[in-house]
Every structure is written in C-alpha cells, then in structure tokens.
Design a protein around this motif. Structure first.
Motif, PDB file in Angstrom:
ATOM      1  N   ARG A  67     -39.510 -38.830  39.739  1.00 18.75           N
ATOM      2  CA  ARG A  67     -38.537 -39.103  40.800  1.00 18.75           C
ATOM      3  C   ARG A  67     -37.177 -39.453  40.207  1.00 18.75           C
ATOM      4  O   ARG A  67     -36.137 -39.052  40.722  1.00 18.75           O
ATOM      5  CB  ARG A  67     -39.054 -40.228  41.696  1.00 18.75           C
ATOM      6  CG  ARG A  67     -40.282 -39.842  42.507  1.00 18.75           C
ATOM      7  CD  ARG A  67     -40.956 -41.048  43.145  1.00 18.75           C
ATOM      8  NE  ARG A  67     -42.116 -40.680  43.949  1.00 18.75           N
ATOM      9  CZ  ARG A  67     -43.310 -40.416  43.457  1.00 18.75           C
ATOM     10  NH1 ARG A  67     -43.503 -40.491  42.141  1.00 18.75           N
ATOM     11  NH2 ARG A  67     -44.309 -40.082  44.253  1.00 18.75           N
ATOM     12  N   ALA A  68     -37.193 -40.208  39.105  1.00 15.28           N
ATOM     13  CA  ALA A  68     -35.932 -40.592  38.467  1.00 15.28           C
ATOM     14  C   ALA A  68     -35.189 -39.364  37.951  1.00 15.28           C
ATOM     15  O   ALA A  68     -33.955 -39.305  37.994  1.00 15.28           O
ATOM     16  CB  ALA A  68     -36.204 -41.574  37.316  1.00 15.28           C
ATOM     17  N   GLU A  69     -35.925 -38.361  37.466  1.00 18.40           N
ATOM     18  CA  GLU A  69     -35.280 -37.147  36.958  1.00 18.40           C
ATOM     19  C   GLU A  69     -34.568 -36.378  38.064  1.00 18.40           C
ATOM     20  O   GLU A  69     -33.494 -35.810  37.845  1.00 18.40           O
ATOM     21  CB  GLU A  69     -36.320 -36.242  36.297  1.00 18.40           C
ATOM     22  CG  GLU A  69     -36.743 -36.705  34.913  1.00 18.40           C
ATOM     23  CD  GLU A  69     -37.755 -35.766  34.292  1.00 18.40           C
ATOM     24  OE1 GLU A  69     -37.900 -35.806  33.070  1.00 18.40           O
ATOM     25  OE2 GLU A  69     -38.407 -35.004  35.044  1.00 18.40           O
ATOM     26  N   ILE A  70     -35.149 -36.349  39.244  1.00 16.98           N
ATOM     27  CA  ILE A  70     -34.497 -35.652  40.356  1.00 16.98           C
ATOM     28  C   ILE A  70     -33.174 -36.344  40.707  1.00 16.98           C
ATOM     29  O   ILE A  70     -32.144 -35.688  40.924  1.00 16.98           O
ATOM     30  CB  ILE A  70     -35.425 -35.612  41.588  1.00 16.98           C
ATOM     31  CG1 ILE A  70     -36.679 -34.799  41.279  1.00 16.98           C
ATOM     32  CG2 ILE A  70     -34.692 -35.043  42.788  1.00 16.98           C
ATOM     33  CD1 ILE A  70     -36.422 -33.330  40.995  1.00 16.98           C
ATOM     34  N   THR A  71     -33.187 -37.674  40.736  1.00 16.75           N
ATOM     35  CA  THR A  71     -31.961 -38.423  41.023  1.00 16.75           C
ATOM     36  C   THR A  71     -30.933 -38.195  39.926  1.00 16.75           C
ATOM     37  O   THR A  71     -29.739 -38.025  40.193  1.00 16.75           O
ATOM     38  CB  THR A  71     -32.273 -39.922  41.145  1.00 16.75           C
ATOM     39  OG1 THR A  71     -33.251 -40.110  42.176  1.00 16.75           O
ATOM     40  CG2 THR A  71     -31.025 -40.711  41.489  1.00 16.75           C
ATOM     41  N   ASP A  72     -31.379 -38.191  38.687  1.00 17.69           N
ATOM     42  CA  ASP A  72     -30.484 -37.959  37.559  1.00 17.69           C
ATOM     43  C   ASP A  72     -29.849 -36.577  37.650  1.00 17.69           C
ATOM     44  O   ASP A  72     -28.644 -36.416  37.422  1.00 17.69           O
ATOM     45  CB  ASP A  72     -31.265 -38.103  36.253  1.00 17.69           C
ATOM     46  CG  ASP A  72     -30.429 -37.784  35.026  1.00 17.69           C
ATOM     47  OD1 ASP A  72     -29.449 -38.514  34.781  1.00 17.69           O
ATOM     48  OD2 ASP A  72     -30.748 -36.820  34.315  1.00 17.69           O
ATOM     49  N   ALA A  73     -30.648 -35.571  37.989  1.00 22.35           N
ATOM     50  CA  ALA A  73     -30.113 -34.217  38.117  1.00 22.35           C
ATOM     51  C   ALA A  73     -29.072 -34.144  39.229  1.00 22.35           C
ATOM     52  O   ALA A  73     -28.056 -33.456  39.102  1.00 22.35           O
ATOM     53  CB  ALA A  73     -31.252 -33.230  38.383  1.00 22.35           C
ATOM     54  N   ALA A  74     -29.318 -34.864  40.318  1.00 21.48           N
ATOM     55  CA  ALA A  74     -28.345 -34.885  41.414  1.00 21.48           C
ATOM     56  C   ALA A  74     -27.039 -35.547  40.974  1.00 21.48           C
ATOM     57  O   ALA A  74     -25.952 -35.110  41.364  1.00 21.48           O
ATOM     58  CB  ALA A  74     -28.927 -35.624  42.615  1.00 21.48           C
TER      59      ALA A  74
END
Length: 641
Positions: A570-577
């Motif tokens: 989940r943290a990676e998706i936020t980071d990508a955003a």
C-alpha cells in the motif's frame, strides 16, 4: 502586527497593510540584488536557460528568509501566501505587492528594475519545454514520463522491449554498471525497431557507473549442495526435492527448475533405470536415499524426501543387479563453492582492509571468544585517507551501520551500531556510504570515460552518478565537448549529502548546456541524509528544480515489490502517486516490470486530474455529489426519552 482570523478587509485601514507591504518589498529588493550580484554566472548560462537561472536566484533569495509569519499575514488578508511561486517568483511577489499598494491606498510605484520577469504562464511553459527536450514528448492523458531500467535480458529479447514501449515506457535507461557495449547496442536496436513498429518515440538514457564504493570479495564458502524437500508446519514432506543428475564431462542444464544439480561420471549415469534407488552417506554422516523418477538423453531426475548435504567426492551407490560392484559406485564431481557472507551483530567489530584480498568471517576460540574480527576489503581504498574516527559508515543501502573507531595505514576499524537483533548479513559487492566524510573522489572513473564514447554516440541523455560539486559537472561537460558528434543532455543524480547541499551551484553549471535534468536517487540519498529526513530532502530538490525549470526524475524502489514479486504494498502505491510531483518516474527491472509499467501509467493518469506539482486541481469531487440526508438532523433529544 498579528491579524486575527475574524478581521475582514473592511475593518482594516491603510496603516494595517504597511508592515506587510514593507517586509515583502524588502525581500523583493534582496531578490534583485542577488540576481545582479550573480550576473557573471548568468552570463555563462546557455541562452535557453538564462531567465530560468535568474528565477532560480530569485527563489534562493526568497527562501533565504523564514517567511512563515509573513505567509500567515498574507493569507489572513486573502492574498497569495507565496506557497506556489517556484516557477515565477518575481511575478508572484510583484502581483502581491501590487494588491498591497492598492489596499494601502498608494499610487502605484515602479518597483526596482528587474529585466524580463518571468510571468505565470511563461514559467510553466519553460518547464514543459525543457521537459520535452530532455525526456521526449508526453503521451496523451499523461504528462509525467515513465522510465524503465533495462535488465540484461533486454539485449536478447526484442519482445520485452516492444511490450515495455507498448505499455507506456517513455525512456529506456541503460545502466553502464552492468553488461557491455555490445549488449547496450542490441538493447537500443531493439528499441528503434519497436519504435517503428508502434509509431512511438522513446529516449535512450545511459547511466554512468561513477565511483561507487563497494565491499570487496569474500573467501568462498564451502562447496556443498543442500537438498531440502518442502514440508508443512508439522514437518511432514509436502513435496520431495528435485535433483538433476548430469554427466560431468558434458554438463547440461536441467530442463525445468531443480532444487539441486549434481555432476556424476557419464558411464555410471548411463546405467540408471527408472525406479532405482541411490544410496549415499551425506556430509553430516547421515544415510540418505535418492529415487530415480525420470530419464532423458541429457541426464536423469531423482527425488529426495530427506534433507541431504552433498559435497564433491560424496559416493553414490545404486543396486543394479547386472552391473559389477565397481560399476555401482560413483563420486560426485566438482560443485561450485557457496557464496560467503559476514554475519554482524550490534557491538561487533569489523575490519575494513585497504586491499581486495578476500575477506572472511569472525573466528572464535574454543570458549567462544573472538580471536579475529570479521574483515572485508573495499573497491576504492583511497577513500579511507579522507575518513576520521568518530564518523559514521553504512553498508548495503543502510541495512548495517557503524562508527569508525580507528584508521591506520592498512585498515579501518568499525564498531557495528545498527543491525538486526538476529544479525545482519554483509556480502561482497555491497554499497558503502560515508555521509560525514569529505571524500576526494574523482567524479568520473576510467570506466566512465571509456563508456562516454559509446554514450555520446548512441544516447539522448547521460546520467552522472554521485554528482557532488559544480566542478564535477564542469568536468563532464568538458569531456563531452572533446568527443565528436552529438552532445547528449546531462542529468545530475543527487545521491549524496554533498550533492544535495551543492545542488544550486551544480544546477547553474549544468544550465550552461542546452538541456539538463536532475534525478532524485533515493537509495543512497536516504542513507546519506538519514531515512527520517528523506521526505524533506526530496521536497527541497523538487522546489529548487522547479524554480530552475529543470525536469526531475523520481527514482529508486518505485513499485519495487510489484516489479519483483508481482504484488505492491500500500505504501508503494502512495509513493508512486507522489511521484506525480516530478516530471518522470523511474521503474527498476524485475520479473513483473510490465505489470508495474501498466500500474504506474494508470496511477499517473488518475493523479493528473488532481495534482499539478504543488497545486491541487479541484475537479468535480464525486463525494460532493452525495449530500447528507436531512433525516440525519432529525435526531430525538435524549433528554426527552
């Protein structure tokens, strides 16, 4: 003067605006002076960046102050608080001053002269133009580009390159630390073929290896193969181990994945029959059995249901009744040594030698006391001329940390202060960071200079690793000038504390070239600046580069779990955003990189309608279409029940 939130513009007199106006006018004067003081620097900047360089100097002068109290007062007056001024600093300040003069009842005064002020539209246009020059045109519906690092397989797999381009890759990144010029050329040829097939364009970006400090080799571990079946939580075997037996004189790879591969004499192997059992005594003295389950022309498959340790010379016996006794036995041939490592705990001492002699683990006496601490070499021993006792040192992207206790002519003694409680493993060829040491390393290695000839001929962009000073950038520019032919654009990889601190000077030097960019290399940068400060550091880099109208590449570990394992956190998706704040987002190689490209493309397209740099874009909010029901307010008074 403090303005209360309840104050309205109708309650204020001209005297109320004067302190705010005076403070902002003083800051503006300093911005003009700073740009004038740096006129010689501006004269060296390429014409296409000259106004951008002046805007950068204005921004640096503005941010030299803590303007938070001023921002609060401006916001209370309903004015811009200067929070989105990066790409057009002077125009923003002048717009606010103009309104303040009017509110104070002044006749409009001519501000101190500052030629060719970049207005709001021009600042954004310059960033778009510079981005297109560096990274190529944007695709419809997504203006943030996607960069993908090529795996070695891309040299021999055209379809991988084709599919990456089809899924949304805008920039192909080739890391010169891996492969060679022959492989790089095949990757580029695959890309050019895919461009013609798909009618798309893609930039070729080549990353110089740079002076990466790494751990040296280790003594090889024991030559042993561990054959281990899979078991459930109760220890019951759920699947036997698959063992591939092949002729040692004609090695053949296993036709499908194997848990172990063992070389044996070819005459002995040719006598195998399906269903036969092979007996052995393993390296621990345990009696074990392998069962032959399949025969092929290249070798045969056996299965094991017990954990077995096999070393060179282990005798294998089978009970084929026709064969003579001497033909029933065979010894396992050469087995590759296992990769060694150093297991380090907090409080351990580690010796770093100034040579590349193989390192070795710690040794203990019969009572368990340390005889000789673990030791390992390093790839650039000269750096230890620049380190001092008391300075910090980190290994393997910050997984292991320590403090230098002593430096002498042959070695450096380190006390481990950061490691997992269960111990951390340090292997060969892992990165070493010395964030508190002022290292006098050449920015370009001999390998980099050799690679530059290929890069200048084939790449659109060259990335400079470990850029630390303006002199480093100037050196790269000089070498590129000496090479005949096309001049690739320059991207500065910011991955050290010194590189971050010297970013403004390096930008002004890079802007002497017609095209440049910056990469936030968050791996080493996190170690160098401290993981807890990385978010702050990358924000500052984004601000500085936007003020210079220089594109930024957001890199390192973006959707890494997805690319490597097929499932993101989940943290990676936020980071990508969050990467939407940059002009380009880089993905690293991995087995599921195509999935990662598709996912990143979707994330960036969705974010584009919500965010542009620091500015929130207020498109229709779906939640706002669902107004609260009036029934919610018709609640009975508890006192009446």
């Amino acid at each position: 003067m403090t303005l209360e939130h309840s104050t309205t513009s109708s309650d204020l007199t001209s005297e109320d605006y004067e302190p705010v106006l005076k403070e902002l006018a003083t800051i503006r004067s300093e911005m003009v002076i700073e740009a004038d003081r740096s006129r010689s620097l501006l004269d060296q900047v390429h014409p296409c960046y000259r106004e951008s360089a002046r805007n950068l100097l204005h921004y640096l002068a503005l941010r030299h102050h803590d303007i938070r109290p001023l921002q609060i007062r401006l916001a209370a007056l309903g004015l811009s608080s200067l929070g989105r001024a990066e790409s057009h600093v002077m125009a923003t300040v002048d717009a606010v001053l103009d309104v303040l003069h009017r509110l104070a009842g002044h006749s409009l005064e001519q501000s101190a002269a500052e030629p060719a002020v970049i207005n709001f539209a021009t600042g954004e246009r310059l960033l778009v133009e510079h981005t297109e020059t560096l990274l190529g045109p944007a695709v419809p519906g997504r203006w943030v580009r996607i960069m993908v690092t090529m795996p070695s397989e891309a040299a021999d797999d055209y379809h991988l390159v084709h599919d990456l381009l089809q899924q949304g890759m805008d920039c192909m990144r080739i890391n010169c630390a891996h492969d060679d010029a022959t492989a790089w050329l095949r990757m580029i040829e695959h890309l050019r073929r895919a461009e013609k097939s798909l009618g798309r364009s893609c930039q070729v970006i080549m990353d110089l290896a740079g002076p990466k400090l790494r751990t040296g080799p280790l003594e090889p571990g024991p030559a042993v193969v561990k054959i281990r079946p899979r078991r459930d939580l109760l220890g019951q075997v759920t699947a036997p181990a698959r063992v591939w037996l092949f002729a040692e004189t004609n090695p053949q790879p296993s036709p499908s994945p194997a848990d172990a591969c063992l070389p044996v004499p070819e005459p002995w192997l040719s006598r195998m029959h399906q269903g036969e059992e092979i007996q052995l005594t393993d390296a621990r003295g345990s009696r074990r059995t392998l069962t032959i389950v399949d025969l092929t022309d290249e070798g045969c498959w056996a299965e094991a249901v017990q954990t077995t340790y096999v070393i060179p010379g282990t005798v294998l016996k089978h009970e084929h009744k026709v064969a003579k006794a001497k033909h029933r036995e065979a010894a396992v041939g050469d087995i590759a040594a296992t990769e060694n490592d150093l297991t380090l705990f907090q409080g351990d001492q580690l010796i770093i030698t100034r040579n590349l002699e193989p390192g070795r683990p710690v040794t203990h006496d019969s009572a368990g006391e340390v005889l000789t601490p673990a030791q390992i070499g390093c790839t650039i021993p000269d750096v230890f001329n620049d380190v001092r006792a008391g300075q910090s040192i980190w290994f393997d992207d910050g997984k292991i940390g320590g403090v230098i206790e002593k430096v002498d002519s042959t070695r450096v003694l380190v006390r481990i202060t950061q490691a997992r409680l269960s111990g951390a493993k340090l292997r060969a060829d892992k990165g070493i960071n010395l964030p508190e040491s002022n290292l006098s390393l050449n920015a370009l290695t001999d390998k980099d200079l050799a690679d530059l000839a290929f890069v200048a001929q084939h790449a659109d962009v060259v990335e400079m690793s470990f850029a630390n000073r303006a002199e480093d950038v100037e050196m790269l520019q000089q070498y590129l000038t000496r090479l005949d032919g096309r001049q690739p654009a320059i991207v500065l990889k910011i991955e050290t504390r010194r590189g971050f601190e010297n970013l403004p000077d390096m930008l002004l030097t890079a802007m002497r070239s017609p095209c440049c960019g910056v990469m936030i290399a968050r791996g080493d940068l996190a170690v160098e600046s401290g993981f807890e400060r990385l978010a702050e550091v990358q924000e500052e880099i984004l601000w500085i580069c936007e003020a210079a109208h220089v594109p930024v590449i957001w890199a390192t570990q973006v959707l890494e779990s997805l690319a490597k394992e097929g499932m993101p956190s989940r943290a990676e998706i936020t980071d990508a955003a969050m990467g939407h704040r940059a002009e380009c987002v880089m993905l690293n190689k991995g087995q599921h990189v195509l999935h990662a490209v598709r996912t990143l493309d979707d994330i960036l397209r969705r974010m584009q309608s919500h965010q542009t740099k620091k500015r929130a874009m207020l498109r229709e909010l779906r939640l706002a279409t669902h107004t609260p029901s009036e029934k919610i307010s018709n609640t009975s008074d508890p006192a009446e029940t």
